[in-house]
Design a protein around this motif. Structure first.
Motif, mmCIF file in Angstrom:
data_model
loop_
_atom_site.group_PDB
_atom_site.id
_atom_site.type_symbol
_atom_site.label_atom_id
_atom_site.label_comp_id
_atom_site.label_asym_id
_atom_site.label_seq_id
_atom_site.Cartn_x
_atom_site.Cartn_y
_atom_site.Cartn_z
ATOM 1 N N TYR A 181 9.975 9.364 -9.615
ATOM 2 C CA TYR A 181 9.942 8.046 -8.974
ATOM 3 C C TYR A 181 11.357 7.667 -8.552
ATOM 4 N N SER B 70 -2.989 6.436 0.508
ATOM 5 C CA SER B 70 -3.232 6.986 -0.831
ATOM 6 C C SER B 70 -3.620 5.863 -1.772
ATOM 7 N N GLN C 149 0.837 -1.196 0.000
ATOM 8 C CA GLN C 149 0.000 0.000 0.000
ATOM 9 C C GLN C 149 0.876 1.251 0.000
ATOM 10 N N ASP C 150 0.249 2.378 -0.325
ATOM 11 C CA ASP C 150 0.966 3.647 -0.455
ATOM 12 C C ASP C 150 0.470 4.622 0.609
ATOM 13 N N HIS D 106 5.710 3.780 -1.086
ATOM 14 C CA HIS D 106 5.134 2.451 -1.288
ATOM 15 C C HIS D 106 5.786 1.478 -0.319
ATOM 16 N N ASP E 205 -2.722 5.381 -4.881
ATOM 17 C CA ASP E 205 -1.550 4.879 -5.587
ATOM 18 C C ASP E 205 -0.368 5.786 -5.269
ATOM 19 N N LEU E 206 0.792 5.448 -5.836
ATOM 20 C CA LEU E 206 2.029 6.110 -5.436
ATOM 21 C C LEU E 206 2.052 7.602 -5.752
ATOM 22 N N ASN F 1 4.659 10.430 -1.503
ATOM 23 C CA ASN F 1 4.083 9.170 -1.040
ATOM 24 C C ASN F 1 5.176 8.111 -0.974
#
Length: 325
Positions: free
Chosen positions: A154, A292, A110-111, A125, A294-295, A123
């Motif tokens: 990223y 969140s 999960q993020d 991960h 997603d990332l 964020n």
């Protein structure tokens, strides 16, 4: 108490030096990165690249299981997890802006929102392993999703079954395009669409400094969970995944008073730490507030990204929540 304060001040000075941008090849490097050896007497050298002479030698501290950071030419050694404040290491242990350590376990796969401000959102991960004897996952940060302006950055650790310290397990992408960095200390990349952003290698593989000038500086180091780590902590790691993850050091500039997130809230002027700092494992609960979708999403309950900075004045103080997930 006074001696603790002095030690922290000395540590801050060393860490600031370590975060400095790598100097040109004509000067002695200010930061050497070495992999500790099982031989405790192994010496690592600081070398002046201009004269090719050794300035001093140092031994890695036993507290550094994966990377030993040597400040040259003083040869002072420390671990990434010595960074203060704004560090995240291992089963995520954070150091808040107030200097206090706390854990945030989150959940694997999960993020979670680490920091959210009007112009910056980060964020993380989480990956992990389930211990049947516990009510929670063992978790580690595998990647960061960083948003600023209309850009996405990223920084992550690539999944690898068997750890190879000589291989580069670091993955970086900017606006969905992979970033390729030469494997040499001081190699630097900056995108033409965001020239204030840079990524600089501080070791040939697995360690970089990511900087957005005037906004943040992040040191990221990819490390595995070793068999010894697993044995000591009962992680239950198997041979098919080394659980490569990131140890991180954060430094932020010009955050607004309304900043939030797991780590971000500790930078608020009205922040009140309600954790039991004397506990061996003070834990921040309330994971749903930081979850969140997603990332790169900015939809966590405490998101601030894209909003106009708020004036919080005499409003209620933000409190950290103690408890398990």
């Amino acid at each position: 108490m006074a001696s603790t304060t002095v030690m922290r001040l000395v540590l801050v000075m060393v860490c600031l030096a370590a975060f400095a941008v790598v100097q040109s090849a004509s000067q002695a490097p200010r930061l050497a990165v070495a992999t500790p050896s099982k031989n405790k007497n192994t010496q690592h050298k600081c070398t002046n690249t201009r004269t090719n002479k050794t300035t001093c030698t140092a031994s890695c501290n036993n507290r550094c299981p994966h990377k030993c950071l040597i400040h040259c030419p003083s040869c002072k050694t420390f671990c990434l997890c010595d960074f203060y404040p704004g560090v995240s290491c291992g089963d995520p242990r954070f150091t808040g802006a107030d200097g206090n350590n706390f854990y945030f376990h989150g959940k694997k796969d999960q993020d979670f929102c680490i920091l959210s401000d009007a112009n910056l959102h980060i964020n993380a991960h989480f990956i992990g392993k389930r211990n049947p004897a516990m009510s929670r996952d063992f978790t580690w940060i595998q990647a960061l999703g960083i948003r600023f302006a209309h850009h996405r950055l990223y920084v992550g650790a690539a999944r690898t079954a068997k750890w190879d310290a000589a291989a580069d397990h670091l993955t970086i992408a900017f606006d969905d395009e992979d970033v390729e960095l030469p494997r040499s200390v001081g190699a630097r990349w900056a995108p033409p669409t965001a020239p204030a952003l840079s990524v600089t290698r501080t070791a040939q593989v697995n360690t970089v400094v990511v900087e957005l000038r005037g906004v943040f500086r992040i040191m990221a180091n990819v490390v595995p969970i070793t068999a010894e780590d697993s044995r000591i902590h009962n992680y239950g790691v198997t041979d098919d995944d080394s659980l490569a993850h990131l140890d991180l050091g954060f430094k932020f500039h010009d955050l607004t008073d309304d900043v939030h997130g797991v780590l971000g809230q500790t930078y608020r002027p009205d922040y009140v730490n309600k954790l039991d700092v004397k506990s061996n494992m003070p834990v921040m609960g309330g994971a749903p507030d930081y979850l969140s979708s997603d990332l790169f999403s900015t939809d966590c309950a405490v998101a601030r990204f894209g909003r106009r900075p708020a004036t919080i004045g005499g409003g209620p103080a933000i409190e950290m929540v103690t408890g398990t997930e």
